[in-house]
Write a protein that holds these residues in place. Sequence first.
Motif, PDB file in Angstrom:
ATOM      1  N   TYR A  20       2.308   1.367  -3.772  1.00  0.00           N
ATOM      2  CA  TYR A  20       1.058   1.658  -5.071  1.00  0.00           C
ATOM      3  C   TYR A  20       0.128   2.948  -4.396  1.00  0.00           C
ATOM      4  O   TYR A  20       0.121   3.351  -5.540  1.00  0.00           O
ATOM      5  CB  TYR A  20       0.968   0.423  -5.408  1.00  0.00           C
ATOM      6  CG  TYR A  20       1.473  -0.742  -5.938  1.00  0.00           C
ATOM      7  CD1 TYR A  20       2.086  -0.156  -7.511  1.00  0.00           C
ATOM      8  CD2 TYR A  20       2.180  -1.422  -5.384  1.00  0.00           C
ATOM      9  CE1 TYR A  20       3.029  -1.512  -8.046  1.00  0.00           C
ATOM     10  CE2 TYR A  20       2.974  -3.040  -5.606  1.00  0.00           C
ATOM     11  CZ  TYR A  20       3.275  -2.370  -7.517  1.00  0.00           C
ATOM     12  OH  TYR A  20       4.506  -3.509  -7.164  1.00  0.00           O
ATOM     13  N   TYR A  21      -0.108   3.137  -3.327  1.00  0.00           N
ATOM     14  CA  TYR A  21      -0.862   4.193  -2.799  1.00  0.00           C
ATOM     15  C   TYR A  21      -0.528   5.300  -2.009  1.00  0.00           C
ATOM     16  O   TYR A  21      -1.203   6.102  -1.613  1.00  0.00           O
ATOM     17  CB  TYR A  21      -2.118   3.250  -2.358  1.00  0.00           C
ATOM     18  CG  TYR A  21      -2.558   2.718  -3.267  1.00  0.00           C
ATOM     19  CD1 TYR A  21      -3.934   2.870  -4.281  1.00  0.00           C
ATOM     20  CD2 TYR A  21      -2.566   0.947  -3.196  1.00  0.00           C
ATOM     21  CE1 TYR A  21      -4.617   2.102  -5.280  1.00  0.00           C
ATOM     22  CE2 TYR A  21      -3.425   0.390  -3.970  1.00  0.00           C
ATOM     23  CZ  TYR A  21      -4.444   0.549  -4.864  1.00  0.00           C
ATOM     24  OH  TYR A  21      -4.812   0.088  -6.297  1.00  0.00           O
ATOM     25  N   PHE A  34       0.780  -1.578  -0.009  1.00  0.00           N
ATOM     26  CA  PHE A  34       0.293  -0.039   0.217  1.00  0.00           C
ATOM     27  C   PHE A  34       1.226   1.267   0.279  1.00  0.00           C
ATOM     28  O   PHE A  34       0.478   2.492  -0.851  1.00  0.00           O
ATOM     29  CB  PHE A  34      -1.388  -0.141   1.450  1.00  0.00           C
ATOM     30  CG  PHE A  34      -2.397  -0.572   0.433  1.00  0.00           C
ATOM     31  CD1 PHE A  34      -3.341  -0.507   0.241  1.00  0.00           C
ATOM     32  CD2 PHE A  34      -2.441  -1.998   1.129  1.00  0.00           C
ATOM     33  CE1 PHE A  34      -4.257  -1.571   0.098  1.00  0.00           C
ATOM     34  CE2 PHE A  34      -3.401  -3.015   1.191  1.00  0.00           C
ATOM     35  CZ  PHE A  34      -4.709  -2.389   0.171  1.00  0.00           C
TER      36      PHE A  34
END
Length: 96
Positions: A47-48, A44
Amino acid sequence: MIKSIRSILLTFGVIVIITGCSSLSKAERQELYVKAIPIGQEYFKKYYDADVEFEGYEIKVPMSSTIVLNGHIKDDPQTWVTLSFYLPSLEIKSEG
């Protein structure tokens, strides 16, 4: 008639043995959860760009051989996240 009943009972017995033998102990489940947490947090973050806290998990064995982590964004407990891994490799399957 007796052969068909015997076949049904034999099939049922095999299913019970297979599903019973492939279950994980509580310690094995906890070990998989502990191993999956840092992988999920890194995923997470990469990618985020989000820091997450995982609060629980569900292991779906023997049907799908996956572990699903449940949690939320650190600063936003209303935004829930899930991450699914293949077992035993802990390769990420999907996120939400």
